[in-house]
Design a protein around this motif. Structure first.
Motif, PDB file in Angstrom:
ATOM      1  N   MET A 127      39.601  33.809  48.226  1.00  0.00           N
ATOM      2  CA  MET A 127      39.219  33.405  46.899  1.00  0.00           C
ATOM      3  C   MET A 127      39.844  32.050  46.544  1.00  0.00           C
ATOM      4  SD  MET A 127      37.863  36.204  44.918  1.00  0.00           S
ATOM      5  CE  MET A 127      37.253  37.700  45.610  1.00  0.00           C
ATOM      6  N   LEU A 128      41.124  31.897  46.843  1.00  0.00           N
ATOM      7  CA  LEU A 128      41.782  30.651  46.502  1.00  0.00           C
ATOM      8  C   LEU A 128      41.321  29.510  47.389  1.00  0.00           C
ATOM      9  CD1 LEU A 128      45.435  31.901  45.899  1.00  0.00           C
ATOM     10  CD2 LEU A 128      43.702  31.341  44.196  1.00  0.00           C
ATOM     11  N   GLY A 184      38.888  48.055  46.023  1.00  0.00           N
ATOM     12  CA  GLY A 184      39.493  46.739  46.237  1.00  0.00           C
ATOM     13  C   GLY A 184      38.490  45.610  46.122  1.00  0.00           C
ATOM     14  N   LEU A 185      37.279  45.852  46.606  1.00  0.00           N
ATOM     15  CA  LEU A 185      36.239  44.830  46.526  1.00  0.00           C
ATOM     16  C   LEU A 185      35.850  44.547  45.076  1.00  0.00           C
ATOM     17  CD1 LEU A 185      34.511  43.050  48.341  1.00  0.00           C
ATOM     18  CD2 LEU A 185      32.788  44.833  48.304  1.00  0.00           C
ATOM     19  N   ARG A 236      36.011  41.021  40.400  1.00  0.00           N
ATOM     20  CA  ARG A 236      36.212  40.927  38.956  1.00  0.00           C
ATOM     21  C   ARG A 236      37.359  39.996  38.591  1.00  0.00           C
ATOM     22  NH1 ARG A 236      32.863  42.474  35.244  1.00  0.00           N
ATOM     23  NH2 ARG A 236      34.526  43.260  33.959  1.00  0.00           N
ATOM     24  N   THR A 237      38.484  40.099  39.312  1.00  0.00           N
ATOM     25  CA  THR A 237      39.670  39.334  38.924  1.00  0.00           C
ATOM     26  C   THR A 237      39.755  37.980  39.617  1.00  0.00           C
ATOM     27  OG1 THR A 237      41.067  40.278  40.669  1.00  0.00           O
ATOM     28  CG2 THR A 237      40.983  41.458  38.552  1.00  0.00           C
ATOM     29  N   LYS A 238      39.148  37.872  40.811  1.00  0.00           N
ATOM     30  CA  LYS A 238      39.263  36.666  41.636  1.00  0.00           C
ATOM     31  C   LYS A 238      40.737  36.313  41.886  1.00  0.00           C
ATOM     32  CE  LYS A 238      34.820  34.716  40.244  1.00  0.00           C
ATOM     33  NZ  LYS A 238      34.218  35.992  40.110  1.00  0.00           N
ATOM     34  N   THR A 292      44.088  41.952  44.174  1.00  0.00           N
ATOM     35  CA  THR A 292      43.351  42.622  45.246  1.00  0.00           C
ATOM     36  C   THR A 292      44.308  43.245  46.249  1.00  0.00           C
ATOM     37  OG1 THR A 292      41.571  41.023  44.978  1.00  0.00           O
ATOM     38  CG2 THR A 292      41.586  42.310  47.001  1.00  0.00           C
ATOM     39  N   GLN A 293      45.351  42.513  46.637  1.00  0.00           N
ATOM     40  CA  GLN A 293      46.309  43.049  47.602  1.00  0.00           C
ATOM     41  C   GLN A 293      47.070  44.238  47.033  1.00  0.00           C
ATOM     42  OE1 GLN A 293      48.576  39.562  48.582  1.00  0.00           O
ATOM     43  NE2 GLN A 293      47.273  39.073  50.332  1.00  0.00           N
TER      44      GLN A 293
END
Length: 172
Positions: free
Chosen positions: A1-2, A76-77, A82-84, A89-90
């Protein structure tokens, strides 16, 4: 994402649904490999585990594990989309830990009391666990297996639907 990798995937000339399913099938494959190793170790003479469900029971367990892995990977997906946020996620596995511990894996339900017994009763993971354990220990006792099968099916359909919907919204 980053790093922008997800954005680069979206620019690729592939079906966007295949990006979602590729991620989920990777999780299912990991669960499959884990259950195959566990079953192989259990069947080794050193452990002496006998499967009362027979060969069909082994197949059922080996099929149930990746399905459950895919259903839980959806959580997790969804959080990732949703949060990016890589950190969120981790750390999404922390949501699953209470569900794993609030089961009858450590103590029979008849010995539980109070809020813990209630939590185990409403925990969908326990129904799946009881179904798999029943196939291994008791064989094909459908009154214990069917609730786990229904819960696994429902969780999988609900989570795949939610992940697909979230994926479509995030990639639109």
């Amino acid at each position: 994402m980053l790093s922008g990798y997800f954005g680069k995937l979206l620019l690729a000339p592939v079906n966007r649904f295949s990006i979602l399913m590729g991620t989920l099938l990777t999780s299912g494959t990991r669960a499959l490999l884990q259950v195959v190793v566990i079953v192989a170790m259990a069947m080794a003479m050193a452990f002496g585990v006998s499967f009362k469900g027979g060969l069909l029971g082994l197949v059922a367990i080996i099929v149930a594990a990746p399905v459950f892995g895919i259903a839980t990977a959806c959580i997790g997906l969804i959080i990732a989309l949703r949060t990016k946020s890589v950190q969120m996620t981790q750390n999404s596995w922390l949501m699953f830990m209470p569900l794993a511990f609030l089961t009858t894996a450590f103590m029979p339900k008849e010995f539980l009391t109070g809020w813990f017994k209630w939590a185990v009763t409403v925990n969908p993971v326990d129904y799946v666990l009881v179904g798999v354990r029943t196939i291994i220990i008791d064989g094909w006792e459908w009154e214990s297996i069917l609730p786990g099968l229904w819960v696994l099916s429902a969780i999988t359909v609900i989570m795949l639907t939610a992940a697909t919907w979230t994926h479509r919204r995030a990639t639109a």
